[in-house]
Scaffold this motif. Structure first.
Motif, PDB file in Angstrom:
ATOM      1  N   GLU A  82       0.825  -1.193   0.000  1.00 32.74           N
ATOM      2  CA  GLU A  82       0.000   0.000   0.000  1.00 32.74           C
ATOM      3  C   GLU A  82       0.867   1.255   0.000  1.00 32.74           C
ATOM      4  O   GLU A  82       1.801   1.381   0.797  1.00 32.74           O
ATOM      5  N   GLY A  83       0.539   2.194  -0.875  1.00 32.30           N
ATOM      6  CA  GLY A  83       1.229   3.474  -0.878  1.00 32.30           C
ATOM      7  C   GLY A  83       2.592   3.466  -1.527  1.00 32.30           C
ATOM      8  O   GLY A  83       3.279   4.480  -1.534  1.00 32.30           O
ATOM      9  N   VAL A  84       3.012   2.335  -2.071  1.00 34.36           N
ATOM     10  CA  VAL A  84       4.337   2.237  -2.679  1.00 34.36           C
ATOM     11  C   VAL A  84       4.182   2.064  -4.185  1.00 34.36           C
ATOM     12  O   VAL A  84       3.464   1.172  -4.643  1.00 34.36           O
ATOM     13  N   LYS A  85       4.830   2.913  -4.958  1.00 34.68           N
ATOM     14  CA  LYS A  85       4.806   2.778  -6.404  1.00 34.68           C
ATOM     15  C   LYS A  85       5.578   1.537  -6.817  1.00 34.68           C
ATOM     16  O   LYS A  85       6.635   1.233  -6.260  1.00 34.68           O
ATOM     17  N   HIS A  86       5.063   0.843  -7.816  1.00 34.98           N
ATOM     18  CA  HIS A  86       5.718  -0.359  -8.280  1.00 34.98           C
ATOM     19  C   HIS A  86       6.335  -0.153  -9.653  1.00 34.98           C
ATOM     20  O   HIS A  86       5.949   0.721 -10.410  1.00 34.98           O
ATOM     21  N   GLY A  87       7.285  -0.988  -9.948  1.00 36.06           N
ATOM     22  CA  GLY A  87       7.943  -0.968 -11.242  1.00 36.06           C
ATOM     23  C   GLY A  87       9.401  -0.573 -11.132  1.00 36.06           C
ATOM     24  O   GLY A  87       9.797   0.197 -10.255  1.00 36.06           O
ATOM     25  N   ILE A  88      10.199  -1.138 -12.025  1.00 34.49           N
ATOM     26  CA  ILE A  88      11.631  -0.832 -12.113  1.00 34.49           C
ATOM     27  C   ILE A  88      11.872  -0.172 -13.458  1.00 34.49           C
ATOM     28  O   ILE A  88      11.462  -0.692 -14.501  1.00 34.49           O
ATOM     29  N   SER A  89      12.510   0.992 -13.455  1.00 34.32           N
ATOM     30  CA  SER A  89      12.692   1.730 -14.703  1.00 34.32           C
ATOM     31  C   SER A  89      13.842   1.185 -15.532  1.00 34.32           C
ATOM     32  O   SER A  89      13.805   1.255 -16.757  1.00 34.32           O
ATOM     33  N   CYS A  90      14.875   0.658 -14.887  1.00 35.10           N
ATOM     34  CA  CYS A  90      15.993   0.108 -15.673  1.00 35.10           C
ATOM     35  C   CYS A  90      16.892  -0.746 -14.810  1.00 35.10           C
ATOM     36  O   CYS A  90      16.892  -0.658 -13.575  1.00 35.10           O
ATOM     37  N   LEU A  91      17.660  -1.589 -15.476  1.00 39.56           N
ATOM     38  CA  LEU A  91      18.707  -2.408 -14.860  1.00 39.56           C
ATOM     39  C   LEU A  91      20.034  -2.048 -15.512  1.00 39.56           C
ATOM     40  O   LEU A  91      20.086  -1.698 -16.687  1.00 39.56           O
ATOM     41  N   SER A  92      21.112  -2.149 -14.760  1.00 37.73           N
ATOM     42  CA  SER A  92      22.447  -1.961 -15.329  1.00 37.73           C
ATOM     43  C   SER A  92      23.415  -2.870 -14.622  1.00 37.73           C
ATOM     44  O   SER A  92      23.159  -3.335 -13.505  1.00 37.73           O
ATOM     45  N   GLN A  93      24.533  -3.141 -15.273  1.00 37.28           N
ATOM     46  CA  GLN A  93      25.573  -3.976 -14.666  1.00 37.28           C
ATOM     47  C   GLN A  93      26.934  -3.395 -14.982  1.00 37.28           C
ATOM     48  O   GLN A  93      27.101  -2.665 -15.963  1.00 37.28           O
ATOM     49  N   ASP A  94      27.905  -3.693 -14.125  1.00 38.53           N
ATOM     50  CA  ASP A  94      29.270  -3.252 -14.372  1.00 38.53           C
ATOM     51  C   ASP A  94      29.915  -4.159 -15.412  1.00 38.53           C
ATOM     52  O   ASP A  94      29.350  -5.182 -15.810  1.00 38.53           O
ATOM     53  N   SER A  95      31.095  -3.791 -15.868  1.00 36.31           N
ATOM     54  CA  SER A  95      31.730  -4.525 -16.960  1.00 36.31           C
ATOM     55  C   SER A  95      32.195  -5.915 -16.542  1.00 36.31           C
ATOM     56  O   SER A  95      32.480  -6.745 -17.389  1.00 36.31           O
ATOM     57  N   TYR A  96      32.276  -6.183 -15.241  1.00 36.39           N
ATOM     58  CA  TYR A  96      32.681  -7.504 -14.766  1.00 36.39           C
ATOM     59  C   TYR A  96      31.482  -8.392 -14.463  1.00 36.39           C
ATOM     60  O   TYR A  96      31.637  -9.589 -14.224  1.00 36.39           O
ATOM     61  N   GLY A  97      30.297  -7.798 -14.412  1.00 34.57           N
ATOM     62  CA  GLY A  97      29.110  -8.573 -14.080  1.00 34.57           C
ATOM     63  C   GLY A  97      28.999  -8.914 -12.623  1.00 34.57           C
ATOM     64  O   GLY A  97      28.267  -9.832 -12.240  1.00 34.57           O
TER      65      GLY A  97
END
Length: 479
Positions: free
Chosen positions: A294-309
């Motif tokens: 309740e009251g919390v927006k859901h969803g992830i706008s993006c993912l990223s990773q470093d060059s080593y993973g």
């Protein structure tokens, strides 16, 4: 200046410090680096400046930016916009100030072309910078030759806007795309192409129309539908449902067999084993722990990773950026970063190539910078944009250069000083590898309280990240 040059290699040496000295070693290596405080987008010998995104004098909003990933393209910045154009900018040139950016926009642009007759949401460099992929609202991904700006292929089959792209870390023929239709698709560019379409463009087509299958195979490609479907408590309008099931980001992880996905419907990052996508996924298991709060927006706008993973960073609509260790995703996020405002899915973030810093846009128009090992405070706040700061990217081969885009129809290049592409080699001695059990084909991680949905081990990433010296543009002859 000399002091900064001595410190510069530590920007790409953070992982080495963590390996040999633990977190305290990383903190000592990255704390107080002077270039962070010196970042500027003001022109005048520092390599920074402002790019006005326009066509025939009419400003347009940039949706995606990406620096080239090789020594030959490291200073080329690809900018894709809402009108379907792609422009390439040589950031070694003297860029204008805000006041003259619109007037001098043509001088800063190398080439530009109409790639789609619809907005472009993501761009991805492949094949040593000789080709660019574009993901569009016209539901296709196109493959472009950078040298002559010709379309050499089309990936079609999604039934919604294509929102995200990622290529395999060592095999540029393997691509994953994520769409507003709720699916992600794997593409092998080596498969035999279909016949050219009416525009003379070669199409690799998903011709499977059955919607009642979780996983569909098309030639050498695979499609996973409803990858982030929300739990339906009551009947909603079809348009709202379509928006909520959208895939917002896809990542081909550095282990070469795993894919991470995120969606607009939940706060869950799902990790898939590409070797076993045929295994049916239970809706109950896929939604475990993902009930809305309740009251919390859901969803992830993006993912990223470093060059080593080693890390995955996830920007969430609750105004937080969550950092996961790929080796220990079952333990939940290892750090949480606050300060920026993430009010729309266009607001992105990116972890630095060496995994020591996180750069994030914000709905308040600022750009925020954090040190990975100091989540409790913002390292720097970059001001200058007059609209929502959206996409961000790191120049992987030049220490202290970043790019940010905004709804103010500009892209800002921030730098500490003017310099050509440096020969800063990432450590090649780092090799991490963990073998995932064959019985676990799909894993999920979430940052909601008491909602951990991780299952099984996670294959660790690897990558040498070695950089080459020199930075000759493939678009121009050598002088």
């Amino acid at each position: 200046m000399a002091t900064r040059r001595r410190l510069s290699p530590t920007f790409f040496g953070g992982l080495r410090a963590r390996e040999h000295g633990g977190a305290s070693g990383s903190s000592r290596a990255t704390a107080g680096l002077p270039y962070l405080a010196d970042l500027s987008s003001n022109p005048g010998g520092r390599g920074g400046g402002v790019i006005a995104v326009e066509h025939s004098g009419d400003p347009v909003i940039p949706f995606a930016i990406s620096f080239g990933k090789t020594a030959q393209t490291c200073n080329l910045l690809a900018v894709a916009d809402e009108d379907g154009y792609v422009g390439l900018y040589d950031t070694r040139r003297r860029l204008p100030s805000t006041s003259s950016s619109l007037e001098k926009s043509a001088e800063t642009r190398v080439p530009d072309w109409v790639a789609h007759n619809n907005a472009i949401f993501d761009v991805c460099w492949i094949k040593e910078g000789s080709q660019i992929l574009t993901a569009s609202g016209d539901q296709t991904v196109k493959i472009w030759s950078v040298g002559n700006r010709k379309c050499i292929g089309v990936l079609s089959g999604h039934t919604g806007s294509v929102k995200s792209l990622s290529c395999h870390s060592s095999n540029p023929e393997l691509i994953v795309s994520g769409s507003r239709d709720g699916s992600f698709a794997l593409w092998d560019l080596r498969c035999d192409p279909k016949s050219p379409n009416s525009h003379g463009e070669t199409c690799l087509t998903d011709n499977t129309n059955s919607m009642n299958k979780v996983v569909l195979h098309v030639r050498s490609s695979a499609v996973v539908r409803e990858a982030h479907s929300p739990i339906q408590r009551n009947r909603t309008r079809s348009r709202a449902k379509a928006a909520s099931t959208s895939i917002t980001s896809v990542l081909y992880l550095k282990d070469g067999v795993s894919i991470a996905t995120s969606g607009a419907a939940d706060n869950v990052v799902k990790i898939w084993d590409t070797r076993n996508l045929e295994v049916p996924v239970s809706n109950k298991n896929s939604q475990a722990g993902a009930l809305p709060l309740e009251g919390v927006k859901h969803g992830i706008s993006c993912l990223s990773q470093d060059s080593y993973g080693a890390y995955i960073a996830a920007s969430c609509m609750d105004n937080r950026i969550y950092l996961y260790s790929v080796l220990h995703v079952n333990k939940g996020p290892i750090n949480v970063y606050t300060g920026s405002k993430i009010e729309f899915f266009f607001v992105k973030s990116a972890i630095s190539p060496d995994g020591t810093h996180i750069l994030g846009g914000s709905s308040d128009g600022n750009v925020y910078l954090w040190q990975v090992d100091q989540p409790e405070s913002v390292t720097a706040v970059l001001k200058g944009h007059e609209g929502e700061a959206t996409s961000v990217d790191w120049c992987a081969s030049e220490v202290g250069k970043i790019a940010t885009s905004s709804d103010d129809s500009t892209v800002r290049v921030w730098s500490t000083k003017k310099m050509d592409c440096t020969n800063v080699s990432s450590p090649t001695v780092i090799r991490k590898r963990a073998i995932a059990p064959n019985t676990e084909h799909r894993r999920s991680i979430t940052h909601e309280p008491a909602a951990t949905t991780s299952r099984g081990a996670v294959a660790c990433a690897r990558g040498d990240g070695e950089q080459q010296s020199g930075c000759h543009s493939p678009l121009q002859p050598r002088g």
